[in-house]
Design an enzyme around this catalytic site. Structure first.
Site, short mmCIF file in Angstrom:
data_model
loop_
_atom_site.label_atom_id
_atom_site.label_comp_id
_atom_site.label_asym_id
_atom_site.label_seq_id
_atom_site.Cartn_x
_atom_site.Cartn_y
_atom_site.Cartn_z
N ASP A 83 0.81 -1.22 0.00
CA ASP A 83 0.00 0.00 0.00
C ASP A 83 0.85 1.27 0.00
O ASP A 83 0.30 2.38 0.09
CB ASP A 83 -0.92 0.02 1.22
CG ASP A 83 -2.12 -0.89 1.06
OD1 ASP A 83 -2.43 -1.26 -0.10
OD2 ASP A 83 -2.74 -1.25 2.08
N ARG A 108 0.79 -1.52 7.65
CA ARG A 108 1.26 -0.30 7.00
C ARG A 108 2.22 0.53 7.87
O ARG A 108 2.69 1.58 7.43
CB ARG A 108 0.06 0.57 6.59
CG ARG A 108 -0.90 -0.09 5.62
CD ARG A 108 -1.84 0.92 4.99
NE ARG A 108 -1.12 1.86 4.14
CZ ARG A 108 -1.70 2.90 3.53
NH1 ARG A 108 -3.00 3.11 3.69
NH2 ARG A 108 -0.98 3.72 2.77
N ARG A 154 -9.78 5.96 11.32
CA ARG A 154 -8.34 5.78 11.35
C ARG A 154 -7.68 6.79 12.30
O ARG A 154 -7.12 6.42 13.32
CB ARG A 154 -7.75 5.92 9.93
CG ARG A 154 -8.23 4.87 8.94
CD ARG A 154 -7.69 3.49 9.25
NE ARG A 154 -8.12 2.49 8.29
CZ ARG A 154 -7.49 2.22 7.16
NH1 ARG A 154 -6.40 2.88 6.83
NH2 ARG A 154 -7.95 1.29 6.34
N HIS A 183 -11.29 7.32 5.19
CA HIS A 183 -10.42 8.50 5.25
C HIS A 183 -11.20 9.71 4.74
O HIS A 183 -12.05 9.59 3.85
CB HIS A 183 -9.19 8.32 4.35
CG HIS A 183 -8.08 7.54 4.95
ND1 HIS A 183 -7.24 6.75 4.19
CD2 HIS A 183 -7.64 7.42 6.23
CE1 HIS A 183 -6.34 6.18 4.97
NE2 HIS A 183 -6.58 6.57 6.21
N CYS A 277 -5.22 9.50 -3.14
CA CYS A 277 -4.48 8.54 -2.32
C CYS A 277 -3.05 8.36 -2.83
O CYS A 277 -2.14 8.13 -2.05
CB CYS A 277 -5.19 7.19 -2.31
SG CYS A 277 -6.64 7.12 -1.24
#
Length: 286
Positions: A83, A108, A154, A183, A277
């Site tokens: 990612d 991540r 998050r 997000h 992103c």
């Protein structure tokens, strides 16, 4: 009796002139992209993803930025971090200062130090290693006078205060309530100047009221366009790089005088990502 004069029809107000500003972006080529775990509703390891197709789509996105006159820097991808292509999550860079990322999921976590290291090595010396969980520009979106900050899935709300103290910019907290839009940058993006586009259904009632008060002329997206991550877009003040499937949003942007630049990032969307992103903006010191 004299004939009545026909009522005057008012001329439509001219659209404001949209001005593109040259931006500096950081991107990461998805050489190791894969969907091998699930940390958001978009990810299905059983379905997987085509890394070659993802690279081709990413290259087209990079080419679009270059064609618009923007500068694009590259960070080397790290094997084992599929990612890492989602550069926006790697940090928040405002006025030459870097508020680092601290990821919510262990899969991540190593991305935060990797991005902080690149930024230090490339002239950004004022870097804060955060105490609280935050995922960079995934949940922090910078406008002219304020930073909008997401929470709910998050980023820890305490990170909003931490970032405000470090950056010296006012931060407005917005609560996300739909797990598809985990997000802030999946549900809202800044337009030129002091306006935004957003999908109201992604936000709590109180946060919707805040957005309505702050941005009464915002572009409002429908669920169909939001559901193809149409709001995970990048605007330079005039041009909007946006997922091609978000046709309603593309039309609305054109009506407001913006120039949509449609791109296909359908393979990267299998991990929950779109143009924004993949794009970390490097905002220099004044």
């Amino acid at each position: 009796m004299p004939a009545m004069e026909p009522s005057a029809v008012p001329e439509p107000s001219p659209l404001p002139e949209r001005v593109a500003l040259r931006r500096h972006f950081l991107m990461c080529r998805p050489e190791h992209f894969a969907v091998t775990y699930a940390i958001n509703p978009w990810m299905d390891p059983a379905a997987g993803a085509d890394a070659g197709r993802a690279v081709a789509q990413w290259e087209a996105l990079r080419a679009a930025y270059l064609a618009l006159g923007h500068e694009v820097s590259l960070i080397d991808p790290v094997e084992g971090l599929p990612d890492m292509v989602f550069a926006a999550n790697g940090a928040l860079v405002v006025g030459g200062r870097v508020y680092g990322a601290r990821f919510a999921f262990p899969e991540r976590y190593a991305e935060g130090p990797a991005y902080a290291r690149w930024l230090r090595d490339n002239g950004f010396t004022d870097v804060l290693e955060p105490q609280y969980i935050n995922e960079g520009e995934g949940d922090f979106l910078t406008l002219d006078d304020v930073i909008l900050a997401g929470t709910g899935f998050r980023t820890d709300i305490a990170a909003h205060q931490e970032a405000q103290e470090f950056l010296g910019r006012p931060i407005v907290t917005l609560r996300l309530v739909d797990p598809r839009f985990y997000h802030l940058d999946t549900a809202l993006f800044p337009l030129g100047g002091r306006d935004v586009a957003y999908y109201p259904g992604a936000f709590s009632p109180g946060s919707r009221a805040v957005l309505e008060r702050l941005f009464p002329d915002a572009v409002i997206a429908g669920e169909r366009d939001a559901a193809v991550l149409g709001l995970n877009a990048v605007c330079d003040g005039r041009n909007v790089v946006v997922n091609a499937e978000a046709t309603g949003l593309i039309g609305a942007l054109g009506e407001r005088g913006y120039t949509p630049v449609p791109v296909d990032l359908s393979e990267l969307r299998k991990a929950g990502g779109g143009p924004k992103c993949c794009t970390l903006e490097l905002r220099p010191a004044p």
